[in-house]
Scaffold this motif. Structure first.
Motif, PDB file in Angstrom:
ATOM      1  N   ALA B  49       1.003  -1.098   0.043  1.00  0.00           N
ATOM      2  CA  ALA B  49      -0.057  -0.161  -0.002  1.00  0.00           C
ATOM      3  C   ALA B  49       0.983   1.237  -0.138  1.00  0.00           C
ATOM      4  CB  ALA B  49      -1.011   0.075   1.298  1.00  0.00           C
ATOM      5  N   GLN B  51       0.960   5.446  -0.243  1.00  0.00           N
ATOM      6  CA  GLN B  51       0.114   6.540  -0.197  1.00  0.00           C
ATOM      7  C   GLN B  51       0.157   7.362  -1.420  1.00  0.00           C
ATOM      8  OE1 GLN B  51       0.886   9.976   0.323  1.00  0.00           O
ATOM      9  NE2 GLN B  51      -1.111  10.810   0.902  1.00  0.00           N
ATOM     10  N   ALA B  55      -2.802   0.458  -4.496  1.00  0.00           N
ATOM     11  CA  ALA B  55      -1.992  -0.615  -4.072  1.00  0.00           C
ATOM     12  C   ALA B  55      -1.364  -1.364  -5.274  1.00  0.00           C
ATOM     13  CB  ALA B  55      -2.788  -1.330  -2.852  1.00  0.00           C
ATOM     14  N   ILE B  68      -7.812  -1.936  -0.894  1.00  0.00           N
ATOM     15  CA  ILE B  68      -6.864  -1.300   0.084  1.00  0.00           C
ATOM     16  C   ILE B  68      -6.849   0.222   0.087  1.00  0.00           C
ATOM     17  CG2 ILE B  68      -4.408  -0.992   0.546  1.00  0.00           C
ATOM     18  CD1 ILE B  68      -4.048  -3.807   0.120  1.00  0.00           C
ATOM     19  N   SER B  69      -7.030   0.611   1.193  1.00  0.00           N
ATOM     20  CA  SER B  69      -7.062   2.287   1.326  1.00  0.00           C
ATOM     21  C   SER B  69      -5.723   2.551   1.888  1.00  0.00           C
ATOM     22  CB  SER B  69      -8.291   2.921   1.846  1.00  0.00           C
ATOM     23  OG  SER B  69      -7.992   2.903   3.317  1.00  0.00           O
ATOM     24  N   ARG B  70      -4.962   3.954   1.470  1.00  0.00           N
ATOM     25  CA  ARG B  70      -3.784   4.405   2.162  1.00  0.00           C
ATOM     26  C   ARG B  70      -4.004   5.765   2.229  1.00  0.00           C
ATOM     27  NH1 ARG B  70       1.820   3.502   2.871  1.00  0.00           N
ATOM     28  NH2 ARG B  70       1.977   4.964   4.961  1.00  0.00           N
ATOM     29  N   SER B  76      -3.517   2.695   7.004  1.00  0.00           N
ATOM     30  CA  SER B  76      -4.189   1.848   5.929  1.00  0.00           C
ATOM     31  C   SER B  76      -5.265   0.972   6.379  1.00  0.00           C
ATOM     32  CB  SER B  76      -2.918   1.187   5.237  1.00  0.00           C
ATOM     33  OG  SER B  76      -3.351   0.235   4.343  1.00  0.00           O
ATOM     34  N   THR B  77      -6.138   0.595   5.396  1.00  0.00           N
ATOM     35  CA  THR B  77      -7.056  -0.695   5.584  1.00  0.00           C
ATOM     36  C   THR B  77      -6.756  -1.477   4.622  1.00  0.00           C
ATOM     37  OG1 THR B  77      -8.872   0.661   4.537  1.00  0.00           O
ATOM     38  CG2 THR B  77      -8.661   1.255   6.657  1.00  0.00           C
ATOM     39  N   CYS B  93      -0.623  -6.619   9.108  1.00  0.00           N
ATOM     40  CA  CYS B  93       0.000  -5.413   8.647  1.00  0.00           C
ATOM     41  C   CYS B  93       1.510  -5.189   9.047  1.00  0.00           C
ATOM     42  CB  CYS B  93      -0.859  -4.133   9.131  1.00  0.00           C
ATOM     43  SG  CYS B  93      -0.137  -2.483   8.739  1.00  0.00           S
TER      44      CYS B  93
END
Lengths: 111, 112
Positions: B49, B51, B55, B68-70, B76-77, B93
């Motif tokens: 991931a 930023q 990803a 995935i989020s960043r 991050s998720t 993680c």
């Protein structure tokens, strides 16, 4: 693609005996090799890395490029060494940071 | 060093639902990594991931299944979507600080 092999899933020794956890790897470039350890109910943590050539908790590991091995050794095992041990490889270049893990070896040190 | 907090630590979910796992780091890091550890198996990298960009997924993992989020350099998720029992695993993680990788405590997911 890289690969890490730990041939022993389980290893049992008695306290005070020498212990060796085997690790072999395949990678076309110059990798970084690590040993990670996970004690019961704790998170995965670094034990040692080949570039620092250090001894941590009595453990040492030497990178043998000819045999593509990175075996972990300790001359006198202690009960507190009982844990899961993972050998891991990090490639160089743009893939830096990614780790490829071996299958892990559960070490049990008996009193 | 880096201290990673992961939530939830464990969950039991119904098949067909989704679960979002959060990862918070106590320092800014460029890359964060998500791993999966299936029962009796080793850790396998799911994705990296970054930023500000999408990803990067490893072979065998796709964005539709593991979005995935960043949103920033400390968070991050990972979402496990449309879960099946085969998704039952520990999800971890990880961040790289200097030459060492640090790991969260993991999220133990059971899908029933």
């Amino acid at each position: 693609a890289q690969r890490v092999t730990q041939p022993e899933k389980l290893l049992s020794v008695f306290k005070g005996a020498p212990v060796e956890l085997k690790c072999n790897y395949s990678y076309s470039g110059s990798p970084e090799l690590f040993w990670y350890v996970q004690y019961s109910r704790q998170r995965l943590q670094l034990l040692l890395r080949h570039i620092s050539r250090e001894s941590i908790k009595g453990f040492t590991a030497d990178l043998n490029k000819g045999e593509t091995s990175f075996h972990l050794k300790k001359p006198f095992a202690q009960e507190e060494d009982s844990a899961m041990y993972y050998c891991a490889l990090s490639p160089s270049g743009t893939s830096y940071g990614k780790l490829t893990f071996g299958q892990g070896t559960i070490l049990t040190v008996h009193p | 060093s880096a201290v990673i907090s992961q939530k939830p630590s464990r969950d039991i979910c119904q098949r067909g639902t989704s679960l979002t796992i959060q990862c918070q780091v106590d320092s800014q890091v460029t890359m964060m990594f998500w791993y999966r550890q299936q029962p009796g198996q080793s850790l396998t990298l799911i994705a990296t991931a970054n930023q500000g960009s999408e990803a990067t997924y490893e072979s065998g993992f796709v964005i539709d299944k593991f979005p995935i989020s960043r949103p920033n350099l400390t968070f991050s998720t990972l979402t496990v979507s449309n879960m099946s029992p085969e998704d039952s695993s520990i999800y971890l993680c990880s961040v790289r600080a200097n030459t060492e990788a640090f790991f969260g405590q993991g999220t133990r997911l059971t899908v029933v």
